[in-house]
Write an enzyme that holds these catalytic residues in place. Structure first.
Site, PDB file in Angstrom:
ATOM      1  N   ARG A   1       0.816  -1.220   0.000  1.00 31.82           N
ATOM      2  CA  ARG A   1       0.000   0.000   0.000  1.00 31.82           C
ATOM      3  C   ARG A   1       0.848   1.268   0.000  1.00 31.82           C
ATOM      4  NH1 ARG A   1      -5.267  -1.116   1.375  1.00 31.82           N
ATOM      5  NH2 ARG A   1      -5.589   1.065   1.856  1.00 31.82           N
TER       6      ARG A   1
ATOM      7  N   TRP B   1       2.866   5.972   1.939  1.00 34.41           N
ATOM      8  CA  TRP B   1       3.136   6.406   0.556  1.00 34.41           C
ATOM      9  C   TRP B   1       2.788   7.886   0.542  1.00 34.41           C
ATOM     10  CZ3 TRP B   1       0.846   8.748  -3.658  1.00 34.41           C
ATOM     11  CH2 TRP B   1       1.422   8.522  -4.906  1.00 34.41           C
TER      12      TRP B   1
END
Ligand code: AGP
Length: 630
Positions: A42, A90
């Site tokens: 992710r 991220w």
């Protein structure tokens, strides 16, 4: 069949992160760290963990991957807590660094938070908090949120759950959060709006995660929070779930998970991508099983049957998707027009939503997404719905936002896809779309019963043929070794195999960082032919049923310019073999089904090149599995 209800999400600019948490009797550290490894797909810019043993709180965080966090933890973690939360990030705003990494701690040092999402009004909240004496170490919105919660706690004199609820009612944005308070070591508060959050329920222990993978070996019972819900997870008490806005109580719906650990582990393969490439025969079978009933000569898909009139009365089908799913949409354009004679337009979701498209109530919009969380596709669906179009979702992740936002749909049954480069999602999407096209063609009478049966029979044979295609692995690895240092690569295909050429090029780009372009073979002479010289490898899909002779002519043109030809050919082909530098044979099938086979060697080629170059195949740079940002 998709769950049919609408989410009220604000999905703009979400972070794509993974969150994990544990509260119970075991040591939290190994559970959280292993959970972070499973959620690393992710996002993997930075990672962090917070552990609390009732007396000592230890926060350890770092720029880099979970393996970097693990190394740092070995030196820094001294606390064996039974409560722990972790985060893998991220970043979209600000550079990934240690300070901006999660967890974040409030000014008093009592409250700790992990957050997947973005608080859009964080700047005004921050200003307000600064006037009240709060200070901030990081540039993040998350640190603002945790201090806002602390401020509410102080001002209102309420417990953690209530403080989180009041604070969340002041924020604009998206979130999946987990928060704990040092003064309440038996409690974690979680909440979601627009970012997924699952709670695993064990015996006097609870797990929190962005998806169920971190806790599958501990429990199969889970609650998936809905948007605008907050849960107070208290050891020795029942979970209390409330609506954030109006405080109403929600009955927890505990579901039994159908995924098993094997599905999310590498099972002896070096990479998830390779495992997923090899899983395609099973994934395709799982996707048509129960839908393709050959003995009865019918195709049964509840989402299509229930909405048959909508499909049959449609002026056109508009397909919206991104990346690999968009390529599956392009294949579907050929299938729908060819078999069902319905006009199709395929749109990048990101363009569609911003170009004021003409959409009417007579349009059917098919949204394709593996993750079911892609922000652009989700926004395109909302736009189409607002104009009255009927939206049909093709997703892999059950219960995902796109699945829920669609009016109806069909799942691919690929199983979890963890490698960032999509492989089995692509072939299972094509399988679902083929089934739909066949069903509609039958209903419209645009396919004869014998052609219909031939298609069904051939689709059932595809998994065996994919297995056959996978046997070229060794040969492909040898070819990969020859071309691994190329700086550019062209992929050519025609008709049904033009989107496969695009997909082959995308696979190579994203995992090996070699520049690659896909083109319709005949377009080559309108420009790209200028690039061809003895250093240019050109992968040409030249199977017997797809405008074979024309593609052979294109190969001749490449050969005269000394380009290096890697031909994807039908078994037994001699003509292309005589011209090409290398050929990779695939079993013969119907032209309309050929993308399911021809894509296999292209996946393997990019995989081997990336491995030979020492690239991180499963987690290529700059990418993340679900793109939940615009
Ligand atoms: C595929 O290899 C890519 N990683 C990417 O293009 C992906 O297909 C795209 O982001 C769409 O994702 P979705 O199918 O989950 O919506």
């Amino acid at each position: 069949m998709l769950v049919l209800f609408i989410l009220h999400t604000n999905t703009k600019n979400k972070f794509m992160c993974g969150i994990v948490g544990y509260i119970g009797q075991r040591e939290a550290y190994p559970i959280v760290i292993e959970g972070l490894k499973r959620l690393e797909y992710r996002g993997y810019d930075s990672a962090g963990i917070a552990l609390y043993d009732g007396t000592n709180l230890k926060v350890c965080k770092t720029k880099g991957k979970v393996s970097d966090l693990e190394k740092r933890s070995e030196e820094e973690i001294t606390t064996i807590g039974n409560i722990g939360i972790g985060h893998t990030r991220w970043a979209t705003h600000g550079v990934p660094n240690d300070v901006n990494s999660h967890p974040h701690v409030s000014n008093s040092g009592n409250l700790v938070i992990i957050h997947n999402g973005i608080i859009e009004n964080y700047e005004s909240l921050k200003k307000e908090l600064i006037t009240r004496g709060y200070s901030f170490k990081s540039e993040t919105d998350t640190e603002v949120l945790i201090n806002l919660i602390e401020d509410v706690q102080k001002q209102e004199g309420v417990k953690l759950g209530k403080a989180v609820q009041i604070a969340l009612n002041q924020v604009i944005g998206a979130y999946a959060i987990a928060v704990f308070d040092k003064n309440r070591p038996d409690e974690v508060v979680v909440a979601r709006l627009g970012s997924p959050l699952a709670i695993g329920i064990g015996e006097n222990e609870f797990f929190i995660a962005s998806d169920a993978s971190p806790f599958l070996e501990y429990t199969k019972n889970a609650i998936y929070l809905e948007d605008e819900e907050l849960a107070i997870i208290h050891l020795n008490k029942e979970i209390k779930i409330r609506k954030i806005q109006d405080d109403s109580l929600v009955d927890p719906y505990i579901q039994e998970l159908q995924i098993n650990l094997e599905q999310i582990e590498k099972n002896g393969f070096d990479h998830f991508m390779l495992k997923e490439i090899h899983e395609q025969p099973k994934a395709i079978t799982d996707t048509y099983r129960g839908r393709l009933l050959r003995n009865e000569a019918i195709i049964k898909m509840a989402g299509v049957e229930d909405n048959m009139k909508k499909f049959l009365n449609a002026n056109r089908i508009i397909i919206v998707a991104c990346g690999t799913s968009w390529h599956a949409g392009l294949v579907a354009e050929y299938i729908f027009e060819d078999l069902a004679r319905i006009p199709v337009e395929v749109e990048y979701a990101s363009e569609f939503r911003y170009r004021n498209p003409i959409i009417t109530e007579k349009d059917v919009v098919i949204a394709i997404s593996q993750s079911g969380e892609t922000a652009d596709t989700l926004a395109a669906i909302k736009l189409a719905k607002s104009k009255g179009a009927f939206v049909f979702g093709v997703c892999n992740v059950v219960g995902s936002s796109i699945a829920r936002e669609s009016d109806a749909g069909a799942y691919t049954h690929a199983g979890p896809e963890i490698g960032v480069a999509s492989t089995k999602a692509f072939t299972t999407q094509i399988t679902v779309l083929t089934l739909i096209a066949l069903r509609l063609a039958r209903a419209k009478g645009t396919i004869s019963s014998s052609d219909f049966r031939t298609h069904m029979l051939e689709l059932e044979l595809i998994p065996k043929k994919v297995e056959q295609a996978l046997k070229s692995d060794k040969l492909i690895a040898e070819i990969a070794d020859i071309y691994k240092n190329s700086r550019n690569c062209l992929y050519l295909g025609r008709g049904y195999n033009f989107p496969v050429a695009l997909e082959g090029a995308l696979k190579l780009k994203e995992i090996s960082y070699i520049h690659a372009e896909g083109y319709p073979a005949a377009e080559m002479k309108h420009g790209p032919i200028a690039l061809i010289d003895e250093n240019m490898p050109i992968v040409v899909i030249a199977t017997k049923k797809g405008h074979y002779e024309k593609v052979v002519s294109n190969i001749q043109e490449i050969k005269s310019r000394k380009g290096k030809i890697i031909g994807i050919v039908t078994e037994g082909d001699e003509q292309v073999r005589a011209l090409a530098d290398h050929v990779i044979e695939v079993p013969e099938t119907l032209e309309s089904l050929s993308p399911l086979i021809t894509t296999i060697p292209l996946q393997l080629l990019s995989y081997h090149i990336a491995v030979l170059l020492g690239k991180n195949v499963d987690q290529p740079r700059n990418l993340a599995k679900s793109v939940t940002v615009e």
